[in-house]
Design a protein around this motif. Structure first.
Motif, PDB file in Angstrom:
ATOM      1  N   LEU A 151      42.969  71.587 -15.481  1.00 61.67           N
ATOM      2  CA  LEU A 151      43.159  72.980 -15.061  1.00 61.67           C
ATOM      3  C   LEU A 151      43.185  73.932 -16.247  1.00 61.67           C
ATOM      4  CD1 LEU A 151      45.776  72.612 -12.174  1.00 61.67           C
ATOM      5  CD2 LEU A 151      43.330  73.094 -11.998  1.00 61.67           C
ATOM      6  N   ALA A 152      43.284  73.394 -17.453  1.00 61.82           N
ATOM      7  CA  ALA A 152      43.423  74.241 -18.641  1.00 61.82           C
ATOM      8  C   ALA A 152      42.121  74.457 -19.400  1.00 61.82           C
ATOM      9  CB  ALA A 152      44.469  73.638 -19.585  1.00 61.82           C
ATOM     10  N   ARG A 153      41.129  73.568 -19.192  1.00 61.64           N
ATOM     11  CA  ARG A 153      39.881  73.650 -19.955  1.00 61.64           C
ATOM     12  C   ARG A 153      38.688  73.395 -19.044  1.00 61.64           C
ATOM     13  NH1 ARG A 153      42.553  70.114 -22.308  1.00 61.64           N
ATOM     14  NH2 ARG A 153      43.485  69.917 -24.300  1.00 61.64           N
ATOM     15  N   PRO A 154      37.496  73.894 -19.426  1.00 62.74           N
ATOM     16  CA  PRO A 154      36.315  73.680 -18.590  1.00 62.74           C
ATOM     17  C   PRO A 154      35.851  72.229 -18.583  1.00 62.74           C
ATOM     18  CG  PRO A 154      35.769  74.959 -20.568  1.00 62.74           C
ATOM     19  CD  PRO A 154      37.238  74.711 -20.598  1.00 62.74           C
ATOM     20  N   GLY A 155      35.009  71.918 -17.636  1.00 59.94           N
ATOM     21  CA  GLY A 155      34.442  70.570 -17.545  1.00 59.94           C
ATOM     22  C   GLY A 155      35.172  69.709 -16.540  1.00 59.94           C
ATOM     23  N   ASP A 156      34.453  68.748 -15.960  1.00 60.46           N
ATOM     24  CA  ASP A 156      35.003  67.901 -14.901  1.00 60.46           C
ATOM     25  C   ASP A 156      35.366  66.497 -15.360  1.00 60.46           C
ATOM     26  OD1 ASP A 156      34.684  69.991 -13.194  1.00 60.46           O
ATOM     27  OD2 ASP A 156      32.924  69.200 -12.174  1.00 60.46           O
ATOM     28  N   ALA A 157      35.312  66.241 -16.667  1.00 57.89           N
ATOM     29  CA  ALA A 157      35.648  64.908 -17.170  1.00 57.89           C
ATOM     30  C   ALA A 157      36.283  65.030 -18.547  1.00 57.89           C
ATOM     31  CB  ALA A 157      34.405  64.026 -17.234  1.00 57.89           C
ATOM     32  N   ARG A 158      37.043  64.008 -18.901  1.00 55.64           N
ATOM     33  CA  ARG A 158      37.699  63.967 -20.204  1.00 55.64           C
ATOM     34  C   ARG A 158      37.551  62.581 -20.805  1.00 55.64           C
ATOM     35  NH1 ARG A 158      37.518  68.484 -19.021  1.00 55.64           N
ATOM     36  NH2 ARG A 158      39.161  70.016 -18.839  1.00 55.64           N
ATOM     37  N   LEU A 159      37.453  62.557 -22.122  1.00 53.02           N
ATOM     38  CA  LEU A 159      37.497  61.318 -22.869  1.00 53.02           C
ATOM     39  C   LEU A 159      38.935  60.816 -22.843  1.00 53.02           C
ATOM     40  CD1 LEU A 159      35.471  59.716 -24.605  1.00 53.02           C
ATOM     41  CD2 LEU A 159      36.365  60.932 -26.592  1.00 53.02           C
ATOM     42  N   VAL A 160      39.115  59.512 -22.689  1.00 51.98           N
ATOM     43  CA  VAL A 160      40.454  58.915 -22.699  1.00 51.98           C
ATOM     44  C   VAL A 160      40.597  58.139 -24.007  1.00 51.98           C
ATOM     45  CG1 VAL A 160      42.047  57.347 -21.534  1.00 51.98           C
ATOM     46  CG2 VAL A 160      40.475  58.747 -20.179  1.00 51.98           C
ATOM     47  N   LEU A 219      30.056  64.034 -20.067  1.00 50.92           N
ATOM     48  CA  LEU A 219      29.206  64.835 -19.201  1.00 50.92           C
ATOM     49  C   LEU A 219      29.174  64.196 -17.822  1.00 50.92           C
ATOM     50  CD1 LEU A 219      26.932  67.160 -19.263  1.00 50.92           C
ATOM     51  CD2 LEU A 219      25.333  65.249 -19.442  1.00 50.92           C
ATOM     52  N   THR A 220      29.198  65.024 -16.780  1.00 53.96           N
ATOM     53  CA  THR A 220      29.033  64.532 -15.408  1.00 53.96           C
ATOM     54  C   THR A 220      27.871  65.278 -14.753  1.00 53.96           C
ATOM     55  OG1 THR A 220      30.500  66.173 -14.406  1.00 53.96           O
ATOM     56  CG2 THR A 220      31.524  64.105 -15.160  1.00 53.96           C
ATOM     57  N   MET A 221      27.402  64.759 -13.630  1.00 52.74           N
ATOM     58  CA  MET A 221      26.347  65.437 -12.890  1.00 52.74           C
ATOM     59  C   MET A 221      26.830  66.812 -12.441  1.00 52.74           C
ATOM     60  SD  MET A 221      23.234  65.026 -12.217  1.00 52.74           S
ATOM     61  CE  MET A 221      22.088  66.100 -11.374  1.00 52.74           C
ATOM     62  N   THR A 249      37.477  61.412 -14.597  1.00 50.76           N
ATOM     63  CA  THR A 249      36.889  62.585 -13.951  1.00 50.76           C
ATOM     64  C   THR A 249      37.895  63.301 -13.058  1.00 50.76           C
ATOM     65  OG1 THR A 249      36.126  61.339 -12.030  1.00 50.76           O
ATOM     66  CG2 THR A 249      34.600  61.517 -13.908  1.00 50.76           C
ATOM     67  N   LEU A 250      37.567  64.557 -12.772  1.00 53.54           N
ATOM     68  CA  LEU A 250      38.358  65.349 -11.844  1.00 53.54           C
ATOM     69  C   LEU A 250      38.401  64.658 -10.479  1.00 53.54           C
ATOM     70  CD1 LEU A 250      38.366  69.095 -11.482  1.00 53.54           C
ATOM     71  CD2 LEU A 250      37.592  67.813  -9.500  1.00 53.54           C
ATOM     72  N   THR A 251      37.288  64.089 -10.055  1.00 52.35           N
ATOM     73  CA  THR A 251      37.235  63.400  -8.765  1.00 52.35           C
ATOM     74  C   THR A 251      38.194  62.215  -8.732  1.00 52.35           C
ATOM     75  OG1 THR A 251      34.938  64.066  -8.500  1.00 52.35           O
ATOM     76  CG2 THR A 251      35.708  62.280  -7.103  1.00 52.35           C
ATOM     77  N   ALA A 252      38.246  61.450  -9.822  1.00 52.40           N
ATOM     78  CA  ALA A 252      39.167  60.308  -9.886  1.00 52.40           C
ATOM     79  C   ALA A 252      40.612  60.796  -9.811  1.00 52.40           C
ATOM     80  CB  ALA A 252      38.936  59.507 -11.157  1.00 52.40           C
ATOM     81  N   ALA A 253      40.914  61.877 -10.523  1.00 50.57           N
ATOM     82  CA  ALA A 253      42.276  62.417 -10.505  1.00 50.57           C
ATOM     83  C   ALA A 253      42.638  62.930  -9.117  1.00 50.57           C
ATOM     84  CB  ALA A 253      42.414  63.532 -11.543  1.00 50.57           C
ATOM     85  N   ALA A 254      41.682  63.615  -8.475  1.00 49.71           N
ATOM     86  CA  ALA A 254      41.934  64.176  -7.148  1.00 49.71           C
ATOM     87  C   ALA A 254      42.127  63.091  -6.098  1.00 49.71           C
ATOM     88  CB  ALA A 254      40.783  65.097  -6.751  1.00 49.71           C
ATOM     89  N   GLN A 262      36.469  70.342 -24.429  1.00 50.23           N
ATOM     90  CA  GLN A 262      37.058  69.536 -23.354  1.00 50.23           C
ATOM     91  C   GLN A 262      38.358  68.886 -23.798  1.00 50.23           C
ATOM     92  OE1 GLN A 262      33.871  66.724 -22.983  1.00 50.23           O
ATOM     93  NE2 GLN A 262      32.965  67.779 -21.248  1.00 50.23           N
ATOM     94  N   GLY A 263      38.381  68.394 -25.024  1.00 49.47           N
ATOM     95  CA  GLY A 263      39.547  67.671 -25.499  1.00 49.47           C
ATOM     96  C   GLY A 263      39.591  66.268 -24.924  1.00 49.47           C
ATOM     97  N   ALA A 264      40.530  65.500 -25.411  1.00 51.53           N
ATOM     98  CA  ALA A 264      40.720  64.126 -24.941  1.00 51.53           C
ATOM     99  C   ALA A 264      42.133  63.996 -24.404  1.00 51.53           C
ATOM    100  CB  ALA A 264      40.496  63.149 -26.096  1.00 51.53           C
ATOM    101  N   VAL A 265      42.328  62.984 -23.570  1.00 48.86           N
ATOM    102  CA  VAL A 265      43.667  62.742 -23.022  1.00 48.86           C
ATOM    103  C   VAL A 265      44.134  61.347 -23.420  1.00 48.86           C
ATOM    104  CG1 VAL A 265      43.455  64.312 -21.077  1.00 48.86           C
ATOM    105  CG2 VAL A 265      42.768  61.962 -20.789  1.00 48.86           C
ATOM    106  N   PRO A 266      45.430  61.208 -23.715  1.00 49.89           N
ATOM    107  CA  PRO A 266      45.959  59.883 -24.042  1.00 49.89           C
ATOM    108  C   PRO A 266      45.936  58.980 -22.816  1.00 49.89           C
ATOM    109  CG  PRO A 266      47.552  61.635 -24.576  1.00 49.89           C
ATOM    110  CD  PRO A 266      46.439  62.255 -23.807  1.00 49.89           C
TER     111      PRO A 266
END
Length: 135
Positions: free
Chosen positions: A35-44, A118-120, A55-60, A17-21
């Motif tokens: 859009l580059a890696r699997p999974g719907d959430a990232r560690l910040v 991890l997300t639901m 989460t992807l939902t928060a970004a969307a 998943q990787g992390a984002v700054p």
């Protein structure tokens, strides 16, 4: 879901998943990570330390016109508000905890100490795969 009891949380986690700054923009989060890696959430992370998850939902939910100016830390869930699991915990336990809020990210600690999210949605994707292959 009775099948979940025999599998661990790590089964449903997207690898790499990787992390984002924290200071990355929502547009960068979407383009370079979601859009580059699997999974719907990232560690910040800030200065290499985890401070939350996004989460992807928060970004969307951020209007497209605001994505290039809004930093990720403004839409993340702070670390202290994340449910926590060990990667070896039962997937059934994680699913029960996350089912009340589909888009709530959870922090997962692997045996080597690394952290993931991890997300639901991840759990539901795993259930779909399990039912296709094993059910």
């Amino acid at each position: 879901h009775e099948s979940l009891a025999s599998y661990s949380v790590s089964a449903a986690m997207a690898a790499g998943q990787g992390a984002v700054p924290a200071g990355a923009t929502v547009a960068e989060l979407i383009r370079d990570s979601l859009l580059a890696r699997p999974g719907d959430a990232r560690l910040v992370v800030r200065d290499g330390m985890p401070i939350g998850a996004v989460t992807l939902t928060a970004a969307a939910s951020v209007p497209e016109a605001e994505r290039t100016d809004m930093p990720v830390f403004e839409i993340m869930t702070p670390l202290g508000k994340l449910p926590r699991f060990d990667a070896r915990d039962s997937l059934a336990r994680a699913a029960a905890s996350l089912s009340g809020d589909r888009d709530r990210p959870a922090l997962v600690t692997a045996p080597d100490g690394t952290l993931g999210v991890l997300t639901m949605s991840d759990v539901e994707r795993w259930i779909d795969r399990w039912e296709s292959l094993d059910g």
